[in-house]
Design a protein around this motif. Sequence first.
Motif, PDB file in Angstrom:
ATOM      1  N   GLU A 125       0.633  -1.312   0.173  1.00 54.95           N
ATOM      2  CA  GLU A 125       0.124   0.069   0.046  1.00 54.95           C
ATOM      3  C   GLU A 125       0.757   1.364  -0.002  1.00 54.95           C
ATOM      4  N   THR A 126       1.885   1.105   0.623  1.00 55.01           N
ATOM      5  CA  THR A 126       2.795   2.484   0.949  1.00 55.01           C
ATOM      6  C   THR A 126       4.067   2.693   0.055  1.00 55.01           C
ATOM      7  N   GLY A 127       4.702   1.262  -0.386  1.00 59.09           N
ATOM      8  CA  GLY A 127       5.903   1.160  -0.964  1.00 59.09           C
ATOM      9  C   GLY A 127       7.174   1.424  -0.040  1.00 59.09           C
ATOM     10  N   TYR A 128       6.760   1.538   1.271  1.00 59.27           N
ATOM     11  CA  TYR A 128       7.641   1.364   2.620  1.00 59.27           C
ATOM     12  C   TYR A 128       8.156  -0.070   2.633  1.00 59.27           C
ATOM     13  N   THR A 129       9.430  -0.016   3.252  1.00 63.18           N
ATOM     14  CA  THR A 129       9.762  -1.229   3.756  1.00 63.18           C
ATOM     15  C   THR A 129       9.609  -1.127   5.489  1.00 63.18           C
ATOM     16  N   MET A 130       9.485  -2.485   6.021  1.00 65.00           N
ATOM     17  CA  MET A 130       9.113  -2.308   7.522  1.00 65.00           C
ATOM     18  C   MET A 130       9.384  -3.367   8.160  1.00 65.00           C
ATOM     19  N   PHE A 131       9.350  -3.380   9.652  1.00 68.23           N
ATOM     20  CA  PHE A 131       9.426  -4.444  10.484  1.00 68.23           C
ATOM     21  C   PHE A 131       8.632  -3.902  11.671  1.00 68.23           C
ATOM     22  N   VAL A 132       8.359  -5.205  12.588  1.00 65.15           N
ATOM     23  CA  VAL A 132       7.429  -4.921  13.994  1.00 65.15           C
ATOM     24  C   VAL A 132       8.179  -5.420  15.000  1.00 65.15           C
ATOM     25  N   SER A 133       8.153  -4.685  16.058  1.00 67.27           N
ATOM     26  CA  SER A 133       8.704  -4.952  17.323  1.00 67.27           C
ATOM     27  C   SER A 133       7.410  -5.140  18.517  1.00 67.27           C
ATOM     28  N   GLY A 134       7.645  -6.162  19.192  1.00 72.52           N
ATOM     29  CA  GLY A 134       6.783  -6.189  20.335  1.00 72.52           C
ATOM     30  C   GLY A 134       7.168  -5.918  21.593  1.00 72.52           C
ATOM     31  N   LEU A 135       6.647  -5.018  22.375  1.00 68.68           N
ATOM     32  CA  LEU A 135       7.495  -4.675  23.695  1.00 68.68           C
ATOM     33  C   LEU A 135       6.496  -4.943  24.885  1.00 68.68           C
ATOM     34  N   VAL A 136       6.811  -5.647  25.677  1.00 70.77           N
ATOM     35  CA  VAL A 136       6.155  -6.008  26.934  1.00 70.77           C
ATOM     36  C   VAL A 136       6.917  -5.426  28.139  1.00 70.77           C
ATOM     37  N   THR A 137       5.993  -4.513  28.920  1.00 66.92           N
ATOM     38  CA  THR A 137       6.683  -3.649  29.957  1.00 66.92           C
ATOM     39  C   THR A 137       5.948  -3.713  31.396  1.00 66.92           C
ATOM     40  N   PRO A 138       6.665  -4.358  32.513  1.00 64.65           N
ATOM     41  CA  PRO A 138       6.093  -4.812  33.606  1.00 64.65           C
ATOM     42  C   PRO A 138       5.346  -3.371  34.107  1.00 64.65           C
ATOM     43  N   PRO A 139       4.419  -3.624  35.059  1.00 61.50           N
ATOM     44  CA  PRO A 139       3.555  -2.377  35.762  1.00 61.50           C
ATOM     45  C   PRO A 139       4.544  -1.484  36.485  1.00 61.50           C
ATOM     46  N   GLY A 140       4.500  -0.251  36.070  1.00 64.77           N
ATOM     47  CA  GLY A 140       5.310   0.841  36.852  1.00 64.77           C
ATOM     48  C   GLY A 140       6.825   0.781  36.441  1.00 64.77           C
ATOM     49  N   ALA A 141       7.116   0.274  35.281  1.00 67.19           N
ATOM     50  CA  ALA A 141       8.610  -0.164  34.957  1.00 67.19           C
ATOM     51  C   ALA A 141       8.825   0.593  33.753  1.00 67.19           C
ATOM     52  N   GLN A 142      10.228   0.684  33.286  1.00 62.24           N
ATOM     53  CA  GLN A 142      10.526   1.464  32.089  1.00 62.24           C
ATOM     54  C   GLN A 142      11.630   0.796  31.427  1.00 62.24           C
TER      55      GLN A 142
END
Length: 304
Positions: free
Chosen positions: A119-136
């Motif tokens: 649809e866009t002509g862009y290339t891409m990738f996906v990251s999944g991030l899980v952060t514990p409650p109250g954390a960084q």
Amino acid sequence: MIGEDCMALATLIGPRGTEALLRACPVEPAVYRRGGSELDERITLPLIGAYIDHGLTDPAFTAAVKDGKAAHPGRFSRDGKLRPGKLRELFEGGHTVNLRHLQTRVPYLAELCREIEAETGYTMFVSGLVTPPGAQGLTHHWDQFLAVVTQLHGRKRWPLWHPEVQFPVDEYLASPTMWTAEMQERWNSTEPYMVFDLEPGDTLVMPRGWVHSPHCLPGDPDPSLHLTFALRERMSLDLAEALVRTALDRPEFRTGIAPIRLTPENLPDTLTDTQTQIVRYLATTSPADVANTVRAALFPKPAG
């Protein structure tokens, strides 16, 4: 409307966001309410938890980060394989788990990315991030891609600062190489330009270069799960490279160059000859005649 047929992109940012993104590369962050899309039904906290617990990701594309510091890969992997239970231990100890290139592991995301690329002509990738409650996890940094951040579970705060550099790309002006202690002190001592609290169903579209330091809020009981769809915008340089590549049909551009012409003393003259050759070719080439070739180089064929 320009975005009517872009159903995959609308899965991430809804019709309004799709319309805006297809018409112009964004220059300021914006949040869109995508509602309950198929993405939210397919990618859930239990699903990502299963990938973590059963070692279904590539250790080379896996990270565990707490307060800006990454855990050594040896703490959760060995001999190219994830060590059972170790990522979960790090998560329980306050680390954000980052699973990069999930489109190579999750079939639904692979299909979604192929459609968005078409649809866009862009290339891409996906990251999944899980952060514990109250954390960084990561602290202040910027990305070298257009980030489409889809919040799927829990809540996360995104404070944003103006870019330090213009239009960074992977090999130029990247955050890890450009970061300085002076920048960090300035970010620590100044209020963010804007702050977004993302909840499930929200999507943040964040242009390249915007500084961010996302974190879960103290007191929130739930972990945060979001996917970052990293879209590599096409640049003028991409079009220029594709345009020059259309010269491949010409034998004079395929002839070899003798090694002696590549030596330090001869290379400037060789480059001058090559520059003259390219300019002559481009001056006599109609963009309309090569547009289909350029488009085919930039746009992948649709799946199926």
